[in-house]
Design an enzyme around this catalytic site. Structure first.
Site, PDB file in Angstrom:
ATOM      1  N   ALA A  24      39.688  12.172  17.400  1.00  0.00           N
ATOM      2  CA  ALA A  24      39.529  11.843  15.981  1.00  0.00           C
ATOM      3  C   ALA A  24      40.346  12.786  15.102  1.00  0.00           C
ATOM      4  O   ALA A  24      40.562  13.954  15.442  1.00  0.00           O
ATOM      5  CB  ALA A  24      38.061  11.919  15.598  1.00  0.00           C
ATOM      6  N   SER A  70      39.402  10.988  26.461  1.00  0.00           N
ATOM      7  CA  SER A  70      39.612   9.759  25.711  1.00  0.00           C
ATOM      8  C   SER A  70      39.363   8.583  26.634  1.00  0.00           C
ATOM      9  O   SER A  70      39.447   8.722  27.869  1.00  0.00           O
ATOM     10  CB  SER A  70      41.044   9.699  25.158  1.00  0.00           C
ATOM     11  OG  SER A  70      41.294   8.434  24.555  1.00  0.00           O
ATOM     12  N   TYR A  83      34.680   9.898  28.755  1.00  0.00           N
ATOM     13  CA  TYR A  83      33.906  11.020  28.243  1.00  0.00           C
ATOM     14  C   TYR A  83      33.044  11.681  29.322  1.00  0.00           C
ATOM     15  O   TYR A  83      32.861  12.897  29.319  1.00  0.00           O
ATOM     16  CB  TYR A  83      33.020  10.552  27.082  1.00  0.00           C
ATOM     17  CG  TYR A  83      33.781   9.841  25.991  1.00  0.00           C
ATOM     18  CD1 TYR A  83      35.017  10.312  25.541  1.00  0.00           C
ATOM     19  CD2 TYR A  83      33.273   8.684  25.396  1.00  0.00           C
ATOM     20  CE1 TYR A  83      35.715   9.661  24.536  1.00  0.00           C
ATOM     21  CE2 TYR A  83      33.962   8.027  24.394  1.00  0.00           C
ATOM     22  CZ  TYR A  83      35.180   8.514  23.965  1.00  0.00           C
ATOM     23  OH  TYR A  83      35.863   7.856  22.983  1.00  0.00           O
ATOM     24  N   LEU A 110      32.863  11.328  17.613  1.00  0.00           N
ATOM     25  CA  LEU A 110      32.948   9.896  17.872  1.00  0.00           C
ATOM     26  C   LEU A 110      32.335   9.114  16.710  1.00  0.00           C
ATOM     27  O   LEU A 110      31.660   9.694  15.845  1.00  0.00           O
ATOM     28  CB  LEU A 110      32.232   9.559  19.181  1.00  0.00           C
ATOM     29  CG  LEU A 110      32.785  10.224  20.442  1.00  0.00           C
ATOM     30  CD1 LEU A 110      31.884   9.945  21.637  1.00  0.00           C
ATOM     31  CD2 LEU A 110      34.216   9.754  20.723  1.00  0.00           C
ATOM     32  N   HIS A 126      27.098   8.920  18.351  1.00  0.00           N
ATOM     33  CA  HIS A 126      26.679  10.317  18.266  1.00  0.00           C
ATOM     34  C   HIS A 126      25.500  10.609  19.182  1.00  0.00           C
ATOM     35  O   HIS A 126      25.504  11.589  19.929  1.00  0.00           O
ATOM     36  CB  HIS A 126      26.313  10.674  16.822  1.00  0.00           C
ATOM     37  CG  HIS A 126      27.496  10.886  15.941  1.00  0.00           C
ATOM     38  ND1 HIS A 126      27.401  11.294  14.622  1.00  0.00           N
ATOM     39  CD2 HIS A 126      28.829  10.760  16.180  1.00  0.00           C
ATOM     40  CE1 HIS A 126      28.608  11.404  14.097  1.00  0.00           C
ATOM     41  NE2 HIS A 126      29.495  11.073  15.025  1.00  0.00           N
ATOM     42  N   LYS A 131      28.794  15.052  11.328  1.00  0.00           N
ATOM     43  CA  LYS A 131      27.778  14.469  10.459  1.00  0.00           C
ATOM     44  C   LYS A 131      28.109  12.984  10.214  1.00  0.00           C
ATOM     45  O   LYS A 131      29.270  12.595  10.314  1.00  0.00           O
ATOM     46  CB  LYS A 131      27.671  15.258   9.159  1.00  0.00           C
ATOM     47  CG  LYS A 131      29.003  15.438   8.413  1.00  0.00           C
ATOM     48  CD  LYS A 131      29.393  14.202   7.667  1.00  0.00           C
ATOM     49  CE  LYS A 131      30.873  14.071   7.458  1.00  0.00           C
ATOM     50  NZ  LYS A 131      31.268  12.684   7.113  1.00  0.00           N
ATOM     51  N   ASP A 172      29.006   8.547   5.395  1.00  0.00           N
ATOM     52  CA  ASP A 172      30.250   9.324   5.429  1.00  0.00           C
ATOM     53  C   ASP A 172      30.244  10.434   4.387  1.00  0.00           C
ATOM     54  O   ASP A 172      30.381  11.606   4.721  1.00  0.00           O
ATOM     55  CB  ASP A 172      31.451   8.400   5.215  1.00  0.00           C
ATOM     56  CG  ASP A 172      32.760   9.128   5.466  1.00  0.00           C
ATOM     57  OD1 ASP A 172      33.022   9.484   6.630  1.00  0.00           O
ATOM     58  OD2 ASP A 172      33.508   9.355   4.506  1.00  0.00           O
TER      59      ASP A 172
END
Length: 342
Positions: A20, A44, A66, A82, A87, A105, A185
Site C-alpha cells: 500500500a 503480496s 500473506y 490492507l 484488517h 486505522k 478513512d
C-alpha cells in the site's frame, strides 16, 4: 536466530503485508532513520509485485501470499495496511503466529471485529497497535496538556473535522465491501481526537451522510455527547474541493478556546491558537520527527520494553464502537456486513 535476537539492543524485524502507498510514509521512511528497526520482508498476492517492491525498497525477502510471511519465524512485527475489510482477518492470523501487529486505522471494519482482534492479542501475549500516528507526535501531548491545565475552564464543546478530496468513484475507499466510507478513512481521526481530548466515551445523538455509492458515505457529520454534558461535532469528507481542505480540532471551555490546525499530520504544518482570560497566543511544537517516526519509536519501546501504547486494541474497540453507532444513526449499515443485491 541467536539467543539474544530479541534483546533490547537488537532491531525489531518488520514484515509488510501488501504494498500500500501508506507503507512508505508509515514504515519505510521512518525505518531508514531508526537503527532499532529493520524491514526484512514484504508479501503480496502477486509474487512478481512482491519481488519488484522488495528490490525497489532494499527489502531482503519477498513472499507470494500473506501467510508465507506470517510463517517466517524471524519476523517480530507485522504491519497491516490492507483494505479495512482485511484488517481483522490478517491481524488475527499474525497475532496467532506470534507476531506483534501495527494495523492501519481504523483497526477493523466494526467493533465486533476489533474485539476479536483484541482477544487474539491478549491470548497471544503480543501487542496490537492501531496506527493513529498523530497520537504519538508531541503536538498531541501539548493539546492534552492545555486542556488538562484548566486554562480553558470546564470543557463544554469539541469540534473536529478532516475533509479531503479523493477524485473519481472507483477508489477502494468508496467500496462498501472493502470497508469504505469517509468515516472509515478520515472521519475516524475526528472521532479519535475528540475521545482523546475529552478523556471519556460519547454517545451518538444524531448523524447525517451524503452517499457516493449505496451505503457508502463520501461526507458524514455526527453530533456526540460526552459525560458531563460535553457536546461534540465530528465531520469527515472525501469529496471536499481542494480549496476547501480542512483538518482541525477545537475545544471550547467556559473560559477559553483551543484551536489546532492540522492535528493529524503535524509534520507538514500545524498551529495552536489559545484564547483565554490571559489573552490570545499561538504556539508551535517541533514538526520533526514526524508522527510516523514517533509512532514507530514507541512501537519499538513497547515491543522491547513494555512501554504502554495509547492506541492499543482497547482504544480501537472504543473508536469503532462510536463509528458503528454513527453509521447506525445515519441510517446506514455498519461496515463488514453482507449487503443484499437488489
Amino acid at each position: 536466530m541467536t539467543a539474544d535476537a530479541n534483546s533490547s539492543e537488537t532491531p525489531i524485524r518488520v514484515g509488510l503485508l501488501g504494498t500500500a502507498r501508506i507503507t512508505k510514509f508509515a514504515i519505510l521512511n521512518p525505518a531508514r532513520t531508526n537503527p532499532r528497526v529493520e524491514v526484512v520482508a514484504v508479501a503480496s498476492r502477486s509474487e512478481d509485485k512482491a519481488h519488484r517492491y522488495a528490490k525497489a525498497n532494499r527489502i531482503s525477502r519477498a513472499y507470494a501470499g500473506y501467510q508465507a510471511l506470517l510463517d517466517d519465524s524471524d519476523i517480530e512485527v507485522v504491519y497491516n495496511p490492507l483494505p479495512n475489510n482485511l484488517h481483522a482477518e490478517w491481524s488475527i492470523r499474525a497475532l496467532q503466529a506470534g507476531k506483534h501487529v501495527l494495523c492501519e486505522k481504523p483497526i477493523a471494519a466494526n467493533a465486533e471485529e476489533a474485539r476479536a482482534m483484541h482477544a487474539a492479542a491478549t491470548q497471544s501475549g503480543r501487542q496490537l497497535i492501531e496506527a493513529f500516528h498523530f497520537r504519538y507526535h508531541p503536538l498531541a501531548a501539548r493539546m492534552k496538556e492545555i486542556v488538562a491545565s484548566g486554562e480553558l475552564g470546564a470543557i463544554r464543546h469539541l469540534e473536529a473535522q478532516f475533509c479531503v478530496f479523493i477524485p473519481g468513484k472507483k477508489d477502494i475507499r468508496f467500496a462498501y465491501a472493502s470497508g469504505g466510507g469517509a468515516f472509515m478513512d478520515v472521519g475516524c481521526y475526528a472521532v479519535n481526537v475528540c475521545r482523546f481530548l475529552a478523556g471519556s466515551e460519547p454517545i451518538v445523538k444524531s448523524a447525517s451522510a451524503r452517499l457516493i455509492q449505496p451505503q457508502v458515505d463520501h461526507w458524514m457529520s455526527a453530533e456526540l455527547e460526552f459525560p458531563g454534558a460535553i457536546t461534540a461535532n465530528v465531520t469527515g469528507s472525501l469529496r471536499s474541493q481542494i480549496w476547501n481542505w480542512r483538518a482541525f480540532v477545537q475545544v471550547t471551555g467556559e473560559h477559553g478556546t483551543l484551536t489546532v490546525l492540522n492535528p493529524f499530520l503535524p509534520q507538514f504544518f500545524h498551529r495552536i491558537t489559545v484564547e483565554s482570560a490571559a489573552g490570545r497566543r499561538r504556539e508551535f511544537v517541533s514538526r520533526n520527527p514526524s508522527s510516523y517516526a514517533c509512532q514507530l519509536e514507541t512501537l519499538v519501546n513497547s515491543v522491547r520494553g513494555g512501554v504502554p501504547l495509547p492506541t492499543d486494541g482497547v482504544d480501537g474497540i472504543k473508536t469503532m464502537t462510536v463509528i458503528d453507532a454513527i453509521y447506525s444513526a445515519a441510517g446506514l449499515r455498519r461496515r463488514g456486513e453482507t449487503l443484499q443485491r437488489s
